[in-house]
Design an enzyme around this catalytic site. Structure first.
Site, PDB file in Angstrom:
ATOM      1  NE  ARG A 113       0.276   1.309   3.645  1.00 33.29           N
ATOM      2  CZ  ARG A 113       1.227   2.090   4.137  1.00 33.29           C
ATOM      3  NH1 ARG A 113       2.481   1.653   4.230  1.00 33.29           N
ATOM      4  NH2 ARG A 113       0.974   3.312   4.542  1.00 33.29           N
ATOM      5  N   GLY A 114       0.242   2.392  -0.166  1.00 33.98           N
ATOM      6  CA  GLY A 114       1.015   3.614  -0.337  1.00 33.98           C
ATOM      7  C   GLY A 114       1.118   3.855  -1.831  1.00 33.98           C
ATOM      8  CB  ALA A 115       0.034   6.706  -3.925  1.00 23.59           C
TER       9      ALA A 115
ATOM     10  CG  ASN B 193      -0.753  13.451   5.983  1.00 20.43           C
ATOM     11  OD1 ASN B 193      -0.553  12.616   5.092  1.00 20.43           O
ATOM     12  ND2 ASN B 193      -0.184  13.357   7.171  1.00 20.43           N
ATOM     13  CE  LYS B 194      -4.724   7.970   6.803  1.00 19.11           C
ATOM     14  NZ  LYS B 194      -3.621   7.069   6.600  1.00 19.11           N
TER      15      LYS B 194
ATOM     16  NE  ARG C 108      -6.111   0.850  -2.502  1.00 21.00           N
ATOM     17  CZ  ARG C 108      -5.415   1.349  -1.486  1.00 21.00           C
ATOM     18  NH1 ARG C 108      -4.183   0.981  -1.259  1.00 21.00           N
ATOM     19  NH2 ARG C 108      -5.972   2.250  -0.694  1.00 21.00           N
TER      20      ARG C 108
ATOM     21  CG  ASP D  84      -2.840  11.456   1.567  1.00 17.33           C
ATOM     22  OD1 ASP D  84      -2.596  11.637   2.769  1.00 17.33           O
ATOM     23  OD2 ASP D  84      -2.846  10.328   1.039  1.00 17.33           O
TER      24      ASP D  84
ATOM     25  CD  GLN E  22      -2.858   3.812   8.512  1.00 18.60           C
ATOM     26  OE1 GLN E  22      -3.148   4.246   9.626  1.00 18.60           O
ATOM     27  NE2 GLN E  22      -3.708   3.844   7.504  1.00 18.60           N
TER      28      GLN E  22
END
Lengths: 372, 372
Positions: free
Chosen positions: A74-76, A275-276, A117, A265, A224
């Site tokens: 995961r993670g773009a 961001n998160k 995805r 992000d 995370q």
């Protein structure tokens, strides 16, 4: 989801490749999130972390699609690399095919991979880049074209690593020796080729012999911070302490934190940064304690089409992650939940942006223009 | 652990008893955390919440000691009530004993109960109060003395309920209709006789027909917000939404929160307030968003022996609550953890104290004197 790229601009990768050839190879990479093994992909199954480190080998498109969907990777940025490498692995048995059959297989695999995805723009971007290479060299024999595609996948990986390293190096002017660094979520090697964005700053500081201590916010609902950030920093031998999200203020008050570094992000033209969830609160707490707050992100994260953060769409997460996120019910059946995936930190809380083009300070409306 | 009393002063309970006789009985009690059933104690087993509501009956001292140690009942005021009622239940079979045997049984039971949990001062305070009643009336026949002790246990319960109600009523001048109220941890009925301190404010507002919405911070590591606060408010039919601790800032920015009300474990003479970890951060976020921040606590929570909050000792929790708190490992084996149980919110962040003696506003060095 650090480094989700809103405006993938292949052009911005060009200078990175040039830099790659100009500098010595990176001294250390904390972890091999994903690597190419001649004819297959090897990667850490992140769903097994932190309980155990299991590496999986991927040779086919269905295997890679499953791995991406199940968040084994995961993670773009990491997903983009996985898509490109997955395509090359799947094409390995086709090297002796006729040209038409090879290109047909490529097109079939590419279409399956690029939709694994939908939100991670990097995946579609990386597959698109592989397609263009095939189009440009459609006259090559399949075996030669396969090698050209292999080179391209490795270049995507190397460029990401170089981008991370430049972010990490740009951060060093604001990281003193003996620093306490707070981070939120995982903008780390596990989300990228191995160094990350926010965590690249810590890895490079550590390489340079700075004695840093990292505090990792747990980062509910998906943890995370405690599951991934703590794990990868421990692998690298960096001093890391996990704190619950409601312990950040007390940790700052205790004088443990010298600076905050988080990922992003998407960043709007005025410097507002999505961001998160939780990042905005950390920024306020940092301001109240007089602690500098930095956002580490590659140029591709800056979306100049958005004037302010108010234009950034915020998706909501599944309530079950809050009410029964760890296999046990932790809130009453049927209770209402508000669980946005991201929040927006207004630019006025951001001391500086640590980018692969260097450190950018306010006034952002002007200074961010260099990243265009 | 809301309402942990540092300086139990029996004197302060006298006016409460007087008030009790002057006012009509409370209209509603949200939940019967603990109740007396003639010869035994009935209480909600809080370890089973929120999965299921199970009530247990207690008739002996070993049963009550186990229930207190296993946190089937928790919260300092509730534990005091449990100790007193547990003593009366255990003495029920001794009503026909000789006087000496009855008093010997009482002393044995009292010594076992008062050490069931060492930190909750209310437990030792309640047992001490029962002992004094027995000493004052040592000449009574055991059956009559038992009834006197039963009355005393019921008075402790009723006084706690009246205290909660007066806090709830004092809050109404700052709660407008259609208010969004944020709270942290569980300063609720489950920690007391049924109304709580911070949550008493919500219960009374609800009784008065105000349309309130409560946002319950999850409150890591032990999730008292999502497990207990959300549960008891739902039981009372109050609109409640659970948010993760890192979602508080975003919820405030969205305009959902009109005021914050939290409990306190101990308040220093200058108004610095110790409460569950995370409270200090919520106070900073409230200030930054221009949201009033109130602390609801009975007079017994104010410790005038402490000049400032710096003198309040802060205990640390077991790291396993952070690394594997949900029965599943959520952080790497051996990772460092910082997990203080409480933090201290400096008085300057507190808009007002909502107490059983009314609302107290700054300057606290002067105004808190009325609570002495």
């Amino acid at each position: 989801m650090p480094g989700k790229r809103s405006r993938p601009t292949p052009a911005s990768f060009e200078p990175v490749r040039e830099t790659l050839t100009n500098r010595p190879p990176p001294k250390t990479v904390a972890i091999e999130t994903i690597s190419w093994r001649g004819d297959h992909v090897r990667m850490i199954d992140q769903t097994r972390l932190p309980e155990e480190r299991v590496e999986i080998e991927i040779r086919t498109v269905p295997e890679m699609v499953e791995a991406i969907r199940a968040l084994r990777i995961r993670g773009a940025p990491a997903i983009g690399i996985a898509g490109a490498m997955g395509l090359v692995a799947a094409l390995h048995p086709h090297r002796d095919d006729e040209s038409e059959a090879f290109l047909e297989a490529l097109e079939g695999y590419a279409s399956e991979l690029e939709v694994a995805r939908p939100t991670a723009v990097n995946l579609a971007w990386a597959i698109g880049r592989m397609r263009r290479v095939a189009e440009e060299h459609a006259d090559m024999a399949p075996a030669a074209l396969w090698e050209r595609l292999e080179d391209e996948a490795l270049a995507i990986h190397a460029e990401d690593l170089a981008m991370s390293r430049r972010i990490g190096e740009a951060a060093q002017e604001v990281i003193a020796s003996h620093s306490g660094i707070l981070t939120h979520c995982n903008a780390g090697g596990l989300a990228t080729s191995g160094l990350g964005t926010a965590l690249a700053c810590a890895y490079v500081a550590h390489e340079q012999g700075k004695r840093i201590r990292v505090f990792a916010d747990e980062t509910r609902p998906l943890l995370q911070g405690s599951r991934l950030t703590a794990w990868e920093l421990m692998q690298a031998g960096i001093d890391v302490t996990v704190i619950c999200d409601d312990t950040t203020a007390a940790t700052m008050a205790k004088g443990e934190i010298d600076l905050v570094i988080v990922g992003a992000d998407r960043v709007a033209a005025n410097g507002d940064a999505a961001n998160k969830i939780g990042t905005y609160g950390v920024a306020i707490l940092a301001k109240e304690h007089g602690i500098p707050f930095y956002v580490a992100a590659p140029r591709t994260t800056f979306d100049f089409a958005l004037r302010t953060g108010a234009e950034i769409p915020i998706e909501e997460r599944d309530p079950v992650e809050v009410t029964a996120g760890f296999g046990r019910r932790t809130a009453p059946e049927g209770v209402k939940v508000y669980s946005p995936a991201f929040d927006v930190t207004p630019a006025r809380y951001v001391t500086g942006f640590i980018t692969d083009a260097g450190l950018v300070r306010p006034p952002y409306e002007e200074t961010l223009q260099v990243l265009r």
